[in-house]
Design a protein around this motif. Structure first.
Motif, PDB file in Angstrom:
ATOM      1  N   LYS A  19      40.779  26.493  32.507  1.00 24.39           N
ATOM      2  CA  LYS A  19      39.798  25.511  32.027  1.00 24.39           C
ATOM      3  C   LYS A  19      38.833  25.026  33.123  1.00 24.39           C
ATOM      4  CE  LYS A  19      39.705  21.249  29.441  1.00 24.39           C
ATOM      5  NZ  LYS A  19      40.305  19.942  29.619  1.00 24.39           N
ATOM      6  N   ASN A  20      39.365  24.726  34.293  1.00 25.50           N
ATOM      7  CA  ASN A  20      38.494  24.171  35.348  1.00 25.50           C
ATOM      8  C   ASN A  20      38.108  25.198  36.409  1.00 25.50           C
ATOM      9  OD1 ASN A  20      38.511  21.542  34.226  1.00 25.50           O
ATOM     10  ND2 ASN A  20      40.620  21.320  34.950  1.00 25.50           N
ATOM     11  N   MET A  21      38.241  26.458  36.058  1.00 21.38           N
ATOM     12  CA  MET A  21      37.957  27.508  37.052  1.00 21.38           C
ATOM     13  C   MET A  21      36.593  28.156  36.788  1.00 21.38           C
ATOM     14  SD  MET A  21      41.657  29.453  37.135  1.00 21.38           S
ATOM     15  CE  MET A  21      43.175  28.571  37.505  1.00 21.38           C
ATOM     16  N   LYS A  22      36.003  28.658  37.875  1.00 25.28           N
ATOM     17  CA  LYS A  22      34.715  29.371  37.764  1.00 25.28           C
ATOM     18  C   LYS A  22      34.905  30.812  38.252  1.00 25.28           C
ATOM     19  CE  LYS A  22      31.673  25.383  38.516  1.00 25.28           C
ATOM     20  NZ  LYS A  22      32.630  24.286  38.737  1.00 25.28           N
ATOM     21  N   PHE A  23      34.277  31.724  37.550  1.00 26.47           N
ATOM     22  CA  PHE A  23      34.470  33.143  37.874  1.00 26.47           C
ATOM     23  C   PHE A  23      33.132  33.866  37.975  1.00 26.47           C
ATOM     24  CE2 PHE A  23      38.020  31.625  35.368  1.00 26.47           C
ATOM     25  CZ  PHE A  23      39.113  32.018  36.132  1.00 26.47           C
ATOM     26  N   ALA A  24      33.025  34.763  38.952  1.00 27.16           N
ATOM     27  CA  ALA A  24      31.912  35.708  38.957  1.00 27.16           C
ATOM     28  C   ALA A  24      32.475  37.050  38.527  1.00 27.16           C
ATOM     29  CB  ALA A  24      31.299  35.803  40.348  1.00 27.16           C
ATOM     30  N   LEU A  25      31.703  37.728  37.725  1.00 27.29           N
ATOM     31  CA  LEU A  25      32.127  39.050  37.249  1.00 27.29           C
ATOM     32  C   LEU A  25      31.040  40.038  37.657  1.00 27.29           C
ATOM     33  CD1 LEU A  25      33.548  39.130  33.696  1.00 27.29           C
ATOM     34  CD2 LEU A  25      32.531  41.115  34.734  1.00 27.29           C
ATOM     35  N   VAL A  26      31.388  40.938  38.551  1.00 28.66           N
ATOM     36  CA  VAL A  26      30.413  41.913  39.033  1.00 28.66           C
ATOM     37  C   VAL A  26      30.848  43.285  38.519  1.00 28.66           C
ATOM     38  CG1 VAL A  26      29.291  42.890  41.071  1.00 28.66           C
ATOM     39  CG2 VAL A  26      30.042  40.505  41.101  1.00 28.66           C
ATOM     40  N   TYR A  27      29.974  43.957  37.790  1.00 29.75           N
ATOM     41  CA  TYR A  27      30.389  45.242  37.220  1.00 29.75           C
ATOM     42  C   TYR A  27      29.391  46.338  37.566  1.00 29.75           C
ATOM     43  CZ  TYR A  27      26.913  44.636  33.544  1.00 29.75           C
ATOM     44  OH  TYR A  27      25.730  44.479  32.869  1.00 29.75           O
ATOM     45  N   ALA A  28      29.903  47.559  37.672  1.00 29.79           N
ATOM     46  CA  ALA A  28      29.065  48.708  38.019  1.00 29.79           C
ATOM     47  C   ALA A  28      28.470  49.323  36.760  1.00 29.79           C
ATOM     48  CB  ALA A  28      29.905  49.749  38.755  1.00 29.79           C
ATOM     49  N   GLU A  29      27.206  49.771  36.879  1.00 29.16           N
ATOM     50  CA  GLU A  29      26.532  50.391  35.730  1.00 29.16           C
ATOM     51  C   GLU A  29      26.890  51.863  35.566  1.00 29.16           C
ATOM     52  OE1 GLU A  29      22.528  47.623  35.548  1.00 29.16           O
ATOM     53  OE2 GLU A  29      22.657  49.205  37.037  1.00 29.16           O
ATOM     54  N   TRP A  30      27.406  52.494  36.600  1.00 29.42           N
ATOM     55  CA  TRP A  30      27.848  53.895  36.454  1.00 29.42           C
ATOM     56  C   TRP A  30      28.993  53.926  35.448  1.00 29.42           C
ATOM     57  CZ3 TRP A  30      28.056  59.061  38.535  1.00 29.42           C
ATOM     58  CH2 TRP A  30      26.927  59.413  39.300  1.00 29.42           C
ATOM     59  N   ASN A  31      29.050  54.958  34.617  1.00 28.26           N
ATOM     60  CA  ASN A  31      30.079  55.085  33.570  1.00 28.26           C
ATOM     61  C   ASN A  31      30.085  53.825  32.696  1.00 28.26           C
ATOM     62  OD1 ASN A  31      30.987  57.648  34.581  1.00 28.26           O
ATOM     63  ND2 ASN A  31      32.029  56.547  36.223  1.00 28.26           N
TER      64      ASN A  31
END
Ligand code: RBF
Length: 166
Positions: A19-31
């Motif tokens: 609930k009180n956490m922050k996340f970055a999500l970094v994803y690759a465009e290959w495949n």
């Protein structure tokens, strides 16, 4: 346990609230067919455990090789407590597979230590696309789910241990 025997969406142990956490999500465009499925799995799992949509910062990088620097940017320029790095490297005819896998696994390992922050290794390294799809929402679950749960657990661990120190 070898991943061929493990369902990546099945969790073990208690899962804390995000609930009180922050996340970055970094994803690759290959495949991208695979990495989009990883991304959707990770987002769904973060929301399931209580994260707010506004606290999930999503950014794309060209390929898995760029996950290290993309992850570093996310740590520096967002307020994320954890960075989830998602990619898919499929064995080809050249040695690129080995170079990319080595670079990204070493790079993400170093980021964990450099920033004292969880950077999750959500990169599938498979022999073919079918094996990858089996692990991106197919018969072996979704590595994106596993990566999201790992991020939540590691942020929670840091929170409880750092509070104890004070
Ligand atoms: N990036 C991936 O995320 N997965 C791959 O399977 C993948 N295979 C590649 C194969 C070759 C021959 C090349 C040249 C690049 C590949 N990349 C792959 C892209 C790589 O991660 C990176 O984006 C580029 O090399 C630019 O730095």
């Amino acid at each position: 346990m070898a991943s061929r025997l493990k369902n990546l969406s099945k969790t073990e142990g208690a899962i804390p609230s995000a609930k009180n956490m922050k996340f970055a999500l970094v994803y690759a465009e290959w495949n991208s067919e695979v990495t989009n499925a990883l991304k959707e799995g990770a987002i769904k799992t973060l929301l399931k455990y209580g994260a707010h949509k506004k606290n999930i910062f999503i950014h794309a990088v060209p390929g898995s090789f760029e996950l290290t620097l993309g992850g570093q940017y996310a740590a520096l320029y967002t307020k994320a407590d954890a960075v989830i790095c998602l990619g898919c490297v499929i064995q080809g005819e050249t040695r690129h597979f080995d170079f990319i896998c080595d670079a990204v696994s070493n790079g993400i390992t170093e980021l964990n230590i450099k920033y004292n922050k969880p950077f999750v290794f959500g990169v599938l390294t498979t022999q073919n696309q079918k094996q990858a799809l089996d692990r991106a929402g197919g018969k072996h679950g979704n590595k994106g789910d596993e990566a999201a749960v790992t991020a939540i657990k590691m942020v929670h661990l840091k929170n409880i241990l750092s509070k104890k120190k004070k």
